[in-house]
Design an enzyme around this catalytic site. Structure first.
Site, short mmCIF file in Angstrom:
data_model
loop_
_atom_site.label_atom_id
_atom_site.label_comp_id
_atom_site.label_asym_id
_atom_site.label_seq_id
_atom_site.Cartn_x
_atom_site.Cartn_y
_atom_site.Cartn_z
N PHE A 104 0.86 -1.29 -0.03
CA PHE A 104 -0.04 0.08 0.13
C PHE A 104 1.14 1.12 0.04
O PHE A 104 1.90 1.45 0.82
CB PHE A 104 -0.98 -0.03 1.42
N ASP A 126 9.32 2.62 1.44
CA ASP A 126 8.25 3.38 1.90
C ASP A 126 7.98 2.91 3.42
O ASP A 126 7.49 1.81 4.08
CB ASP A 126 6.82 2.83 1.38
N LYS A 169 3.03 9.77 8.33
CA LYS A 169 2.22 9.57 9.44
C LYS A 169 2.91 9.96 10.66
O LYS A 169 2.25 11.06 11.27
CB LYS A 169 1.82 7.73 9.35
#
Ligand SMILES: *Cc1c(COP(=O)(O)O)cnc(C)c1O
Length: 406
Positions: free
Chosen positions: A143, A228, A257
């Site tokens: 993702f 990532d 995040k």
């Protein structure tokens, strides 16, 4: 505020008749929170919840952390925006700080989210690859975000299909299987984009040595290794970055995040010779690295360093793992540090367990239909860990009892 509250309440399905102002991209929210303090959230009715999810691995320092709050407030009173036509001190300091965490010798592109950090990485890879070298390898189940480029890299066909056609030049290999990826590399390939642990894919930990093997492959075939770290970065897995579990040095690292403890900010780091593939005008963003978000991120990193967040993730993670493994209906615990998933007994529905947990006063989410995810904050006391696990245990018992009855 009252009006907003009432509107949100209707969005939660309270009255059904009123107009909901939000697009239906998420399901009806099961709670509306009005305040937070440390690991605790408070809803409209005054009920308190232990937050074991951190707004999806974001608020690692808990809610309203006094130091981050102070940094935001004082920066808000000083300077909040100048655009990237000009420099600002918090962004300059933050870029240097992140580069230092990554071992130095790199440069940053600042943005506002994880998807944007990955978009920057994808564009950089193609610029670096040059004409004829545009193919980017990613992994099934991975993702990378919801924008068109990041979505093309995301190896989840169900998320892609309604939005075809996506940008071309992406291929996917089985996660953890270097041979499958290697088979698909050809002279058009310029980069590999991979998570050190697949977060949204279900907290999937790859086999030991996976990143080391990917590094070898990238060196052999002259590809960029792009990691990532949007979900895994900033201490969560027990190292500052998830890739540091193996001694590899990536070419590109993306993060977001946890970086601003709730202020929207993302960053794409690359080794300097790779970053140098960009020339002025190639990429940009109005807000990226704006002083307010940068000041929040700078303070967040300082606090994470002071508390030795990676070490806390390791020790607290052990306590969580041991506790979770004993709960009723938990078949297996996976993950690393404070990024964990509990695979449930097949009779249980993870969404129902998450709903019951919320009723009981602890926040987790269903990362797959059969697993709940925990991404708890670093600031929990051992009593709070045990209290939350007790609440989760009660929620699981509720669900098991219902299952037995039906
Ligand atoms: C959440 C996430 C993203 C997307 O981040 P946004 O800030 O929601 O755009 C990208 N990659 C990974 C690994 C993520 O977990």
């Amino acid at each position: 505020m009252t009006t907003t509250g009432a509107t949100h309440a209707s969005a939660m399905g309270g009255h059904g008749q009123e107009h909901c102002p939000f697009m239906p991209t998420y399901g009806a929210p099961p709670a509306l929170f009005v305040s937070g303090e440390g690991p605790w959230l408070t809803d409209l009715a005054g009920k308190r919840y232990l937050d074991f999810l951190c707004g999806l691995a974001v608020t690692g320092l808990g809610h309203a952390h006094p130091e981050v709050t102070e940094a935001i407030a004082s920066q808000a009173a000083t300077l909040t925006h100048v655009s990237n036509l000009f420099a600002n001190q918090p962004a300059a300091d933050l870029a240097a700080r992140i580069d230092h965490l990554l071992g130095g010798g790199g440069q940053l592109f600042m943005c506002n989210s994880g998807a944007e950090a990955n978009e920057a990485a994808l564009k950089l890879a193609r610029r670096w690859g040059g004409p004829g070298r545009s193919t980017i390898m990613a992994t099934w189940g991975g993702f990378h975000g919801r924008t068109m480029g990041a979505l093309a890299a995301t190896g989840q066909p169900a998320k892609q299909e309604p939005f075809l056609p996506l940008p071309e030049g992406f291929r996917h290999a089985t996660y953890g299987d270097v041979a499958d990826l290697e088979r698909q590399v050809d002279p058009t390939t310029c980069a590999v984009l991979v998570e050190p642990i697949q977060g949204e894919g279900g907290v999937v930990v790859p086999p030991e040595g996976y990143l080391t093997e990917l590094r070898r492959l990238c060196d052999e075939r002259d590809l960029l290794l792009m990691i990532d770290e949007v979900q895994t970065g900033l201490g969560r897995t027990g190292d500052w970055f998830g890739f540091q579990h193996e001694s590899v040095q990536p070419d590109v690292v993306t993060m977001a995040k946890a970086l601003g403890n709730g202020m929207p900010i993302g960053a794409c780091w690359a080794r300097q010779d790779v970053a140098g593939a960009f020339t002025p005008g190639d990429h940009g963003t109005t807000y990226g690295g704006q002083p307010l978000a940068a000041a929040a991120a700078l303070r967040t990193i300082a606090v994470l360093e002071d508390m030795d967040a990676p070490m806390l993730a390791r020790t607290m993670g052990e306590r969580f793992r041991a506790g979770l493994a004993t709960l009723p209906g938990v078949a297996e615990v996976r993950g690393r540090g404070l990024l964990l998933a509990a695979e449930l007994d097949p009779s249980l529905d993870a969404r129902e367990v998450a709903r019951r947990a919320l009723d009981r006063g602890v926040i987790v989410n269903a990362v797959t239909a059969t697993a709940i995810r925990l991404a708890p904050p670093f600031i929990l006391t051992t009593d709070e860990i045990d209290e939350g696990l007790d609440l989760l245990s009660a929620a699981l018992s509720d669900c098991l009892a219902r299952g037995d009855a039906s």
